[in-house]
Design a protein around this motif. Structure first.
Motif, PDB file in Angstrom:
ATOM      1  N   GLN A  18      43.120  34.955  41.511  1.00 59.27           N
ATOM      2  CA  GLN A  18      44.220  34.537  40.646  1.00 59.27           C
ATOM      3  C   GLN A  18      45.159  33.529  41.307  1.00 59.27           C
ATOM      4  N   HIS A 119      38.998  42.867  44.227  1.00 55.35           N
ATOM      5  CA  HIS A 119      39.774  42.630  43.006  1.00 55.35           C
ATOM      6  C   HIS A 119      38.940  41.672  42.144  1.00 55.35           C
ATOM      7  N   TRP A 120      37.688  42.085  41.894  1.00 54.66           N
ATOM      8  CA  TRP A 120      36.855  41.576  40.802  1.00 54.66           C
ATOM      9  C   TRP A 120      35.989  40.367  41.087  1.00 54.66           C
ATOM     10  N   ASN A 163      40.172  47.583  43.070  1.00 55.78           N
ATOM     11  CA  ASN A 163      41.247  47.469  42.104  1.00 55.78           C
ATOM     12  C   ASN A 163      40.696  47.747  40.707  1.00 55.78           C
ATOM     13  N   GLU A 164      41.178  48.821  40.093  1.00 65.99           N
ATOM     14  CA  GLU A 164      40.929  49.100  38.680  1.00 65.99           C
ATOM     15  C   GLU A 164      39.446  49.196  38.288  1.00 65.99           C
ATOM     16  N   ASN A 290      48.264  51.298  38.830  1.00 67.57           N
ATOM     17  CA  ASN A 290      48.729  50.120  38.106  1.00 67.57           C
ATOM     18  C   ASN A 290      49.128  50.573  36.713  1.00 67.57           C
ATOM     19  N   TYR A 292      51.144  49.439  33.151  1.00 63.67           N
ATOM     20  CA  TYR A 292      51.762  48.400  32.329  1.00 63.67           C
ATOM     21  C   TYR A 292      52.338  48.954  31.023  1.00 63.67           C
ATOM     22  N   TRP A 313      51.610  44.098  24.841  1.00 60.72           N
ATOM     23  CA  TRP A 313      51.729  45.456  25.377  1.00 60.72           C
ATOM     24  C   TRP A 313      53.138  45.974  25.132  1.00 60.72           C
ATOM     25  N   GLU A 340      50.890  48.043  40.895  1.00 64.27           N
ATOM     26  CA  GLU A 340      51.167  46.931  39.985  1.00 64.27           C
ATOM     27  C   GLU A 340      52.028  47.446  38.849  1.00 64.27           C
ATOM     28  N   TRP A 387      53.954  43.300  39.780  1.00 68.81           N
ATOM     29  CA  TRP A 387      52.950  42.312  39.411  1.00 68.81           C
ATOM     30  C   TRP A 387      53.655  41.266  38.583  1.00 68.81           C
ATOM     31  N   GLU A 394      45.651  34.394  34.771  1.00 64.31           N
ATOM     32  CA  GLU A 394      45.558  35.726  34.176  1.00 64.31           C
ATOM     33  C   GLU A 394      44.193  35.907  33.488  1.00 64.31           C
ATOM     34  N   TRP A 395      43.140  35.878  34.287  1.00 64.46           N
ATOM     35  CA  TRP A 395      41.783  36.191  33.846  1.00 64.46           C
ATOM     36  C   TRP A 395      41.411  35.458  32.552  1.00 64.46           C
ATOM     37  N   PHE A 403      53.288  36.276  34.605  1.00 67.28           N
ATOM     38  CA  PHE A 403      53.699  37.603  35.073  1.00 67.28           C
ATOM     39  C   PHE A 403      54.593  37.530  36.312  1.00 67.28           C
TER      40      PHE A 403
HETATM   41  C1  FCB Z   1      45.761  44.102  35.976  1.00 68.40           C
HETATM   42  C2  FCB Z   1      45.075  43.318  37.080  1.00 68.40           C
HETATM   43  C3  FCB Z   1      45.879  42.170  37.596  1.00 68.40           C
HETATM   44  C4  FCB Z   1      46.634  41.458  36.510  1.00 68.40           C
HETATM   45  C5  FCB Z   1      47.388  42.437  35.636  1.00 68.40           C
HETATM   46  C6  FCB Z   1      48.201  41.796  34.549  1.00 68.40           C
HETATM   47  O1  FCB Z   1      44.806  44.732  35.209  1.00 68.40           O
HETATM   48  O2  FCB Z   1      44.785  44.167  38.149  1.00 68.40           O
HETATM   49  O3  FCB Z   1      45.006  41.324  38.302  1.00 68.40           O
HETATM   50  O4  FCB Z   1      45.796  40.647  35.796  1.00 68.40           O
HETATM   51  O5  FCB Z   1      46.513  43.344  35.074  1.00 68.40           O
END
Ligand code: FCB
Length: 438
Positions: A18, A119-120, A163-164, A290, A292, A313, A340, A387, A394-395, A403
């Motif tokens: 990122q 992280h992906w 991560n996640e 993490n 949100y 969200w 996060e 975060w 952002e992916w 963010f």
């Molecule tokens: C999470 C990710 C992070 C970012 C936030 C908004 O799922 O770990 O990389 O994109 O969301």
């Protein structure tokens, strides 16, 4: 005003793909996110992480910004294909050098590095052999963890394996929104299992190569709550929690998958080999959540009266407090961090040296308050990472969601501290929530 313990960790988080850019420099191999973002139609505005925040070249300036905010910790991820271009085999020394220099510069600035191994951004070479659907990834990930433990474990104390895993398994392999963009539910379930076994193998590898490390994992949790508390809603909320969250938490903290979810999946359930569950359930030195937002069952569309971020969200901090307290009664938790938490808003910069983002500050205030309240109820919270340090890729949304507590003008790579960063800085200095009107 809530006061935090004197040794509370105040951090910000980022991830390699990122922010780093330099996608093919100095020997870095291709990752699945390079491949995915270079594939037409996958990312909003055909954006990619080729340059991103150019952190690869600007990390010293970025560390200076961290110092200005007063962070005592920084969570970043290591790009696997930067250090092992093919995922296995030949080491790219220039890639290791980058993380060496980053680590040393952080330590010099008195900022504790928290490294995430995955992280992906899987090496594309490993995706070509089946990616996380291929069980060989377990050993390959452990070998990568061992390499990093050997090279950086003398200076980086805190490590997270993944991560996640929920996002990796289900957005990557079921919905296909994320790299590698596959849509196969049975595969996504097998992937989730391989991820967990690989996590456990990496914990062992880190400890074997760098015995003093604190090894953990980062899990994203979206609690499901209900609109009217009807029996039907509560049942659905429970099923969602089991399927999305307990699916990862039960194996990690109890050594078994939730029986109700396994039964639901039937023949699609993953293949589990003898020894796997014990490997997954290695004791952890710490873990990160993490958080949100929550899901709300029993309402079509937005919750009346609730605020929503640019991601769509809901802003609802009390759900974080409730979830932390509930987790603490459900499992024997290791020391816990929020790794996060943050919000995307449509920030604008008009060149006057200030970015006014009061909604982000409100969001951070409310969620830190929720953390403090959970601590008062006995939850062993050790730190908080916003975060994100700065706006970034952002992916699937590309650069359309901001963010950061630091604004990035992508055309010039100028960074500007947003008002929320100044509020966060004051909160860190006081070790207590700063007033909202600064
Ligand atoms: C999470 C990710 C992070 C970012 C936030 C908004 O799922 O770990 O990389 O994109 O969301």
């Amino acid at each position: 005003m809530n006061v935090f313990p004197s040794d509370f960790t105040w951090g910000a988080a980022t991830a390699a793909y990122q922010i780093e850019g330099a996608w093919n420099l100095d020997g870095k191999g291709e990752s699945i996110w390079d491949r995915f973002s270079h594939t037409p139609g996958k990312i909003v505005n055909a954006a990619n992480g080729d340059v991103a925040c150019d952190h690869y070249h600007r990390f010293r300036g970025d560390i200076e910004i961290m110092r200005q905010i007063g962070l005592n910790a920084y969570r970043f991820s290591i790009s696997w294909p930067r250090v092992l271009p093919n995922g296995v085999g030949a080491v790219n020394e220039k890639g290791i050098d980058f993380y060496d220099r980053l680590t040393d510069a952080l330590l010099e600035a008195n900022i504790e590095p928290y490294a995430t191994l995955y992280h992906w951004d899987l090496p594309q070479a490993l995706q070509d052999q089946g990616g996380w659907g291929n069980r060989d990834l377990v050993g390959q990930f452990a070998a990568y963890a061992a390499l990093m433990g050997k090279r950086l474990g003398d200076r980086i104390k805190h490590w997270a394996t993944l991560n996640e895993p929920w996002v990796i398994a289900f957005l990557g392999h079921r919905s296909g929104e994320h790299a590698p963009g596959l849509q196969d539910e049975a595969l996504s379930l097998q992937v989730s299992h391989h991820l967990l076994v690989a996590h456990g193998a990496a914990i062992d590898a880190l400890r074997a190569t760098a015995p003093a490390v604190q090894a953990g994992i980062v899990i994203n949790l979206w609690p499901s709550e209900t609109m009217h508390n009807s029996e039907q809603e509560l049942k659905i909320a429970h099923e969602q929690w089991q399927q999305d969250n307990a699916w990862f938490l039960d194996p990690l903290f109890r050594g078994s998958y939730p029986a109700d979810v396994l039964e639901k999946y039937g023949a699609r359930a993953p293949q589990i080999l003898p020894g796997d569950m014990a490997q997954i359930a290695r004791s952890l030195d710490w873990w990160g959540i993490n958080y949100y937002a929550r899901h709300v069952v029993g309402v079509a569309g937005p919750v009346p009266g609730s605020e929503y971020t640019e991601m769509g969200w809901e802003v609802h901090a009390p759900a974080l407090e409730r979830m932390l307290v509930r987790l603490n009664t459900t499992y024997a938790l290791p020391p816990t961090y929020i790794t996060e938490n943050g919000a995307a808003f449509a920030d604008e910069y008009n060149g006057d040296g200030r970015v006014r983002d009061p909604r982000r500050t409100d969001y951070l205030y409310a969620h830190l308050d929720a953390v403090a309240r959970a601590m008062q109820q006995g939850v062993n919270m050790r730190g908080y990472f916003v975060w994100s340090l700065m706006d970034n890729f952002e992916w699937a949304w590309g650069y359309t969601k901001r963010f950061g507590v630091v604004y990035v003008d992508y055309a010039t790579q100028t960074r500007v501290l947003k008002d929320s960063a100044k509020w966060y800085a004051q909160t860190i200095t006081e070790n207590a929530l700063a007033p909202l009107n600064i």
